[in-house]
Design a protein around this motif. Structure first.
Motif, PDB file in Angstrom:
ATOM      1  N   GLN A 121      14.421 -83.119  11.036  1.00 33.09           N
ATOM      2  CA  GLN A 121      13.387 -82.511  10.193  1.00 33.09           C
ATOM      3  C   GLN A 121      13.698 -81.047   9.922  1.00 33.09           C
ATOM      4  N   ILE A 180       7.295 -80.233   9.730  1.00 32.37           N
ATOM      5  CA  ILE A 180       7.074 -80.767   8.387  1.00 32.37           C
ATOM      6  C   ILE A 180       6.709 -79.619   7.452  1.00 32.37           C
ATOM      7  N   LEU A 204      13.742 -82.283  -1.968  1.00 32.92           N
ATOM      8  CA  LEU A 204      13.737 -83.204  -0.832  1.00 32.92           C
ATOM      9  C   LEU A 204      14.714 -84.350  -1.069  1.00 32.92           C
ATOM     10  N   TRP A 259       8.944 -87.974   2.555  1.00 32.72           N
ATOM     11  CA  TRP A 259       9.256 -87.409   3.871  1.00 32.72           C
ATOM     12  C   TRP A 259       8.807 -88.365   4.979  1.00 32.72           C
ATOM     13  N   GLY A 260       7.582 -88.830   4.884  1.00 36.53           N
ATOM     14  CA  GLY A 260       7.038 -89.734   5.895  1.00 36.53           C
ATOM     15  C   GLY A 260       7.808 -91.038   5.983  1.00 36.53           C
ATOM     16  N   ARG A 270       5.540 -85.617   0.124  1.00 38.37           N
ATOM     17  CA  ARG A 270       4.979 -85.863   1.462  1.00 38.37           C
ATOM     18  C   ARG A 270       5.194 -87.328   1.862  1.00 38.37           C
ATOM     19  N   ALA A 275      14.423 -79.523   6.233  1.00 37.52           N
ATOM     20  CA  ALA A 275      13.594 -78.411   5.758  1.00 37.52           C
ATOM     21  C   ALA A 275      14.461 -77.210   5.391  1.00 37.52           C
ATOM     22  N   ASP A 294      13.079 -84.322  15.398  1.00 33.50           N
ATOM     23  CA  ASP A 294      12.759 -82.905  15.217  1.00 33.50           C
ATOM     24  C   ASP A 294      13.961 -82.137  14.678  1.00 33.50           C
ATOM     25  N   PHE A 299      11.353 -90.332   7.623  1.00 30.02           N
ATOM     26  CA  PHE A 299      11.336 -90.026   9.047  1.00 30.02           C
ATOM     27  C   PHE A 299      10.690 -91.108   9.898  1.00 30.02           C
TER      28      PHE A 299
END
Length: 194
Positions: free
Chosen positions: A40, A2, A59, A14-15, A11, A44, A37, A18
């Motif tokens: 992510q 992250i 994002l 993103w949460g 943030r 990123a 993973d 995912f």
């Protein structure tokens, strides 16, 4: 992985994204622990490569290029489940893979429907073999009084004569086994052709 967000909106976005990604593989029972993973890391990297803009804008741009998780994960999960099911000949895993394939799109839905009908036929043959000793007067192949033939699990009419007797158990089991092997090998071949 992250990114260290300073923007609380980024943030939270993103949460949210995912958590949806994480839910799909677990609902499918798929072995996709590394998938979140990998995604992510991809997002990123995509954010880092984007020129300028706030964290939230970069994002949003990265996530819009990737798309909704449900749109790209269903086909992947369908393929994984079908491949795993055809290797193990597990009807439950194959059924879950077919259901994800149906939800993934029209071409996949048509193929899944064809295989679904095949597996339903297999279940009917198996049901015939199991039910024949318990409910023999309604299971088998019958010639009705009017000359028509009824097969399967049927409401037997007066004057109907059974044609196969107990042989219908063996024939139903052989047909179920043959159909299962053909359908499973067909799914495997279709999977490897892509």
């Amino acid at each position: 992985m992250i990114p260290p967000f300073t923007d609380t909106g980024a943030r939270r976005r993103w949460g949210d994204y995912f958590s949806e990604v994480g839910d799909l593989p677990s609902r499918a029972g798929a072995d996709a622990a590394e998938l979140p993973d990998d995604l992510q890391a991809h997002v990123a990297d995509s954010m880092a490569a984007s020129p300028g803009g706030s964290e939230l804008e970069r994002l949003d741009a990265a996530l819009s290029r990737l798309g909704r998780p449900i749109d790209y994960l269903r086909p992947l999960l369908a393929d994984e489940l079908i491949e795993r099911g055809t290797r193990s000949y597990s009807p439950v895993t194959i059924a879950r893979g077919i259901s994800y394939a149906v939800m993934a799109g029209s071409r996949r839905a048509a193929i899944a429907l064809i295989f679904g009908i095949g597996y339903l036929s297999l279940a009917i043959f198996t049901g015939m073999a199991v039910l024949k000793p318990l409910w023999g007067e309604h299971v088998g192949v019958f010639r009705n009084a009017d000359g028509t033939i009824s097969a399967g699990i049927v409401a037997r009419s007066d004057g109907a004569r059974e044609l196969l007797g107990w042989w219908s158990i063996l024939i139903a089991l052989l047909l179920a086994t043959l159909l299962y092997v053909i359908l499973t090998k067909g799914l495997r071949a279709l999977r490897h052709r892509r």
